[in-house]
Design a protein around this motif. Structure first.
Motif, mmCIF file in Angstrom:
data_model
loop_
_atom_site.group_PDB
_atom_site.id
_atom_site.type_symbol
_atom_site.label_atom_id
_atom_site.label_comp_id
_atom_site.label_asym_id
_atom_site.label_seq_id
_atom_site.Cartn_x
_atom_site.Cartn_y
_atom_site.Cartn_z
ATOM 1 N N ARG A 165 0.824 -1.213 0.000
ATOM 2 C CA ARG A 165 0.000 0.000 0.000
ATOM 3 C C ARG A 165 0.859 1.264 0.000
ATOM 4 N N ARG A 166 2.047 1.174 0.600
ATOM 5 C CA ARG A 166 2.911 2.346 0.699
ATOM 6 C C ARG A 166 4.137 2.226 -0.196
ATOM 7 N N LYS A 167 4.037 1.400 -1.225
ATOM 8 C CA LYS A 167 5.160 1.133 -2.124
ATOM 9 C C LYS A 167 5.742 2.417 -2.700
ATOM 10 N N ASP A 168 4.899 3.316 -3.174
ATOM 11 C CA ASP A 168 5.389 4.559 -3.781
ATOM 12 C C ASP A 168 6.175 5.391 -2.773
ATOM 13 N N ASP A 169 5.705 5.450 -1.531
ATOM 14 C CA ASP A 169 6.432 6.182 -0.489
ATOM 15 C C ASP A 169 7.797 5.548 -0.239
ATOM 16 N N LEU A 170 7.835 4.233 -0.193
ATOM 17 C CA LEU A 170 9.089 3.528 0.065
ATOM 18 C C LEU A 170 10.080 3.730 -1.080
ATOM 19 N N VAL A 171 9.606 3.621 -2.301
ATOM 20 C CA VAL A 171 10.485 3.814 -3.468
ATOM 21 C C VAL A 171 11.037 5.236 -3.472
ATOM 22 N N ALA A 172 10.188 6.220 -3.193
ATOM 23 C CA ALA A 172 10.649 7.610 -3.153
ATOM 24 C C ALA A 172 11.687 7.811 -2.059
ATOM 25 N N PHE A 173 11.458 7.203 -0.897
ATOM 26 C CA PHE A 173 12.395 7.327 0.210
ATOM 27 C C PHE A 173 13.754 6.715 -0.152
ATOM 28 N N LEU A 174 13.736 5.529 -0.746
ATOM 29 C CA LEU A 174 14.989 4.851 -1.085
ATOM 30 C C LEU A 174 15.713 5.522 -2.245
ATOM 31 N N ALA A 175 14.976 6.194 -3.126
ATOM 32 C CA ALA A 175 15.578 6.833 -4.294
ATOM 33 C C ALA A 175 16.087 8.242 -3.986
ATOM 34 N N ALA A 176 15.658 8.840 -2.886
ATOM 35 C CA ALA A 176 16.048 10.210 -2.555
ATOM 36 C C ALA A 176 17.540 10.268 -2.237
ATOM 37 N N PRO A 177 18.216 11.278 -2.783
ATOM 38 C CA PRO A 177 19.642 11.422 -2.445
ATOM 39 C C PRO A 177 19.793 11.864 -0.995
ATOM 40 N N LEU A 178 20.891 11.495 -0.405
ATOM 41 C CA LEU A 178 21.165 11.914 0.967
ATOM 42 C C LEU A 178 21.484 13.402 0.985
ATOM 43 N N ALA A 179 20.847 14.141 1.870
ATOM 44 C CA ALA A 179 21.081 15.573 1.968
ATOM 45 C C ALA A 179 22.461 15.858 2.554
ATOM 46 N N HIS A 180 22.893 15.021 3.466
ATOM 47 C CA HIS A 180 24.188 15.210 4.110
ATOM 48 C C HIS A 180 24.892 13.860 4.168
ATOM 49 N N LYS A 181 26.163 13.906 3.992
ATOM 50 C CA LYS A 181 26.943 12.672 4.161
ATOM 51 C C LYS A 181 27.260 12.519 5.630
ATOM 52 N N HIS A 182 26.891 11.395 6.163
ATOM 53 C CA HIS A 182 27.157 11.140 7.572
ATOM 54 C C HIS A 182 28.333 10.185 7.689
#
Length: 65
Positions: free
Chosen positions: A43-60
């Motif tokens: 049900r939340r597949k699109d949210d998960l894909v967007a989260f995993l595809a988002a670039p990291l804002a900061h390198k930790h």
């Protein structure tokens, strides 16, 4: 009704602990949990894909102790 109301003549606290741990060992209970989680994931597949595809804002950089 609390778990103490389910006392079967044994120590109420001991029977409550045994009762709460029992479902975790039942294959049908575990299967139902897996199905619920899988359904939620789809049900939340699109949210998960967007989260995993988002670039990291900061390198930790994490130090390993």
């Amino acid at each position: 009704m609390g778990l103490g109301a389910l006392d079967t003549g044994r120590d109420a606290a001991g029977s409550a602990v045994a009762l709460t741990g029992y479902p975790l060992l039942e294959p049908d209970f575990i299967s139902a949990l897996i199905q619920l989680g899988e359904g939620d994931l789809w049900r939340r597949k699109d949210d998960l894909v967007a989260f995993l595809a988002a670039p990291l804002a900061h390198k930790h950089h994490f130090a390993v102790p």
